[in-house]
Design an enzyme around this catalytic site. Structure first.
Site, PDB file in Angstrom:
ATOM      1  N   TYR A 298      41.618  48.143  24.467  1.00 27.06           N
ATOM      2  CA  TYR A 298      42.032  47.254  25.561  1.00 27.06           C
ATOM      3  C   TYR A 298      43.153  47.905  26.361  1.00 27.06           C
ATOM      4  O   TYR A 298      44.205  48.252  25.821  1.00 27.06           O
ATOM      5  CB  TYR A 298      42.501  45.935  24.971  1.00 27.06           C
ATOM      6  CG  TYR A 298      42.562  44.782  25.943  1.00 27.06           C
ATOM      7  CD1 TYR A 298      41.490  43.889  26.051  1.00 27.06           C
ATOM      8  CD2 TYR A 298      43.679  44.549  26.723  1.00 27.06           C
ATOM      9  CE1 TYR A 298      41.548  42.810  26.915  1.00 27.06           C
ATOM     10  CE2 TYR A 298      43.742  43.473  27.590  1.00 27.06           C
ATOM     11  CZ  TYR A 298      42.674  42.600  27.688  1.00 27.06           C
ATOM     12  OH  TYR A 298      42.720  41.533  28.541  1.00 27.06           O
ATOM     13  N   TYR A 342      38.361  44.474  35.125  1.00 23.29           N
ATOM     14  CA  TYR A 342      39.165  43.658  34.223  1.00 23.29           C
ATOM     15  C   TYR A 342      38.397  42.385  33.929  1.00 23.29           C
ATOM     16  O   TYR A 342      38.389  41.448  34.713  1.00 23.29           O
ATOM     17  CB  TYR A 342      40.520  43.336  34.878  1.00 23.29           C
ATOM     18  CG  TYR A 342      41.388  42.415  34.053  1.00 23.29           C
ATOM     19  CD1 TYR A 342      41.895  42.828  32.824  1.00 23.29           C
ATOM     20  CD2 TYR A 342      41.735  41.150  34.513  1.00 23.29           C
ATOM     21  CE1 TYR A 342      42.710  41.997  32.071  1.00 23.29           C
ATOM     22  CE2 TYR A 342      42.551  40.310  33.773  1.00 23.29           C
ATOM     23  CZ  TYR A 342      43.033  40.731  32.557  1.00 23.29           C
ATOM     24  OH  TYR A 342      43.838  39.911  31.805  1.00 23.29           O
TER      25      TYR A 342
END
Length: 389
Positions: A298, A342
C-alpha cells in the site's frame, strides 16, 4: 489466526474474479453506478452471474450499501454482508472476511467492492473539514490545533523521524519508491500515469506538500470502482480463471494505535500495526520474505512503503531505500496508488491476482506467491495469495 496461534483459513478460499471501471479524475456518474459496473465486471471475469452471489463485503466509508448494490446488480438473497473500518486499512480485510464466510459455510460466493468519486467528489487529501463527535476522533484534538490537518501532514511526522534516525535525505529515501511506481504505471494502459515515467530528478523537483513529503511522494486522487469475487477453492477449480488461493489473511492493530496520528509510541520509524499483520501472514502461510515473488504494498505515501518492507523482514531497519533502488523485489507492478489509481488498495489485490494468472502488463515470470498489504498508519490488513497447486 491470532498473533499467538495459527488459524485454519489458509487454502480454503480463492479469488476467482476481478473487475474495475476506468480510473479517472471525473467519472461523470454516481458512486453506486461505479460499484455496480465493477461488480458486474468481476462476476463476468469469474464466469458467474449475480444470482450466484450470496455475500457482500465493503468498507465502512463506502457510500453504496451492500443491499443497494445487490439490488442494482440483480442479485437475490444474501446470507452474509459485512463492512470493514479504518479506510484503506480495510482492503485486504474485505477478502479475509469473504474467505472466512466461505470457509465457515455462511456464504458460497462473496463479492468485495470499493467505489468512490474521490477526485470529483470528496477528496480525502483535503483533510479534516467536519467530523461528528466520536471517541476515536478525540485523538485528532491533539494534532489539528497545531496545523496537522491532512493525511500528508500526519505521515510527514513519521517520515521526518525516519530520515533523522537513519541519516537519509528525502530524495535518496523516498525517490526510489516514487520512480519504481511510475515506471510500472508507464507501461500499464489502465494507469492514470500511463506513458509518464519520472526520474529521481523529477521527484526531487516536485513541490513540497508537507516537508519532507513532496507531491510525488503522495498518491493520486481517483474516481473509480474495483470488485473482487471470492469462493471456495473447490468451486474455483471449475471456473474459467486460475484461482488465486487465499493462503493467509490477517488484520492488525498495534499498541497505542490511532488513525494516522500514533505519535505517542516509543518509536516513529516503523509501523507496529503492520508488524502484527506480518507475523500472522508468515505463520499462517509458512512462507518467509525470500519466498515472495511479487510485493503489492500500500503506497498512499512513499515512506510507509519503506517501513512496510522493514516490518515484513525483507530488509533491516533503515535499509529499505537501497532495497527498493536495487529492485530486489518486484514492487507494485501495476504502478500502485502513486501511479495506477487510488482505490483504497483494492486495485492492488487485483494486480496480485493478475500476477498469479500470468496476465499482468508487467508480468514477473513464474510468479506463484504474492504479498498484498492494505493502508498503513491505521489498523490494517494483509494477504498472501498463491497459485493453486
Amino acid at each position: 489466526m491470532s498473533v499467538r496461534t495459527r488459524d485454519s483459513l489458509g487454502g480454503r478460499a480463492a479469488i476467482v474474479g476481478i473487475g474495475a471501471t476506468e480510473f479517472s479524475k471525473d467519472s461523470g456518474r454516481s458512486e453506486l453506478r461505479l460499484a455496480v459496473e465493477s461488480v458486474r465486471a468481476a462476476l463476468a471475469d469469474a464466469g458467474l452471474t449475480p444470482a450466484d452471489v450470496d455475500g457482500m463485503v465493503t468498507f465502512t466509508m463506502d457510500t453504496s450499501p451492500e443491499i443497494t448494490v445487490a439490488q442494482a446488480c440483480g442479485m437475490g438473497e444474501l446470507s452474509f454482508f459485512s463492512r470493514v473500518h479504518y479506510g484503506g486499512g480495510a482492503a485486504c480485510a474485505t477478502v479475509q472476511q469473504a474467505a472466512l464466510a466461505v470457509a465457515a459455510g455462511v456464504a458460497e460466493v462473496v463479492v468485495c467492492y470499493r467505489a468512490f468519486n474521490e477526485r470529483s467528489g470528496r477528496r480525502f487529501g483535503s483533510g479534516v473539514r467536519h467530523r461528528e463527535p466520536s471517541a476515536e476522533g478525540t485523538a485528532l484534538g491533539w494534532t489539528l490545533p497545531f496545523g496537522l490537518l491532512t493525511p500528508a501532514s500526519w505521515v510527514a511526522m513519521a517520515a521526518q523521524r525516519y530520515l533523522y534516525a537513519y541519516g537519509l535525505t528525502p530524495e535518496d529515501a523516498f525517490g526510489p519508491v516514487a520512480v519504481t511506481a511510475r515506471r510500472h504505471a508507464a507501461t500499464n494502459p489502465a494507469a492514470y500515469f500511463h506513458d509518464r515515467p519520472i526520474t529521481r530528478a523529477d521527484h526531487a523537483a516536485s513541490r513540497w506538500i508537507a516537508e519532507p513529503l513532496r507531491l510525488l511522494d503522495c498518491c493520486q486522487e481517483t474516481d473509480g470502482g474495483q470488485a473482487i469475487v471470492v469462493t471456495s477453492v473447490e468451486r474455483a477449480r471449475d471456473l474459467p480463471q486460475p484461482p488465486a488461493v487465499v493462503t493467509a489473511a490477517a488484520q492488525g492493530a498495534g499498541r497505542a494505535q490511532e488513525q494516522m496520528t500514533s505519535f505517542y509510541r516509543d518509536d516513529l520509524t516503523g509501523l507496529p500495526e503492520m508488524s502484527v499483520v506480518a507475523r500472522q501472514l508468515w505463520c499462517g502461510s509458512g512462507l518467509a520474505p525470500a519466498d515472495i515473488d511479487v510485493g503489492i504494498l500500500y503506497d498512499h505515501f512513499t515512506p510507509f512503503v519503506l517501513m512496510q518492507l522493514e516490518e515484513f523482514g525483507f530488509c533491516a531497519p533503515g535499509e529499505a531505500p537501497a532495497f527498493v533502488a536495487e529492485d530486489r523485489l518486484p514492487l507494485n507492478t501495476h504502478g500502485g496508488q502513486l501511479g495506477e489509481a487510488y482505490l483504497h488498495g483494492m486495485n492492488g489485490v487485483a494486480e496480485a491476482v493478475r500476477q498469479l494468472r500470468g496476465t499482468s502488463v508487467n508480468q514477473v515470470p513464474g510468479a506463484a506467491r504474492t504479498l498484498v498489504t492494505a493502508g498503513t498508519g491505521v489498523p490494517t490488513s494483509g494477504l498472501v495469495l498463491t497459485s493453486d497447486g
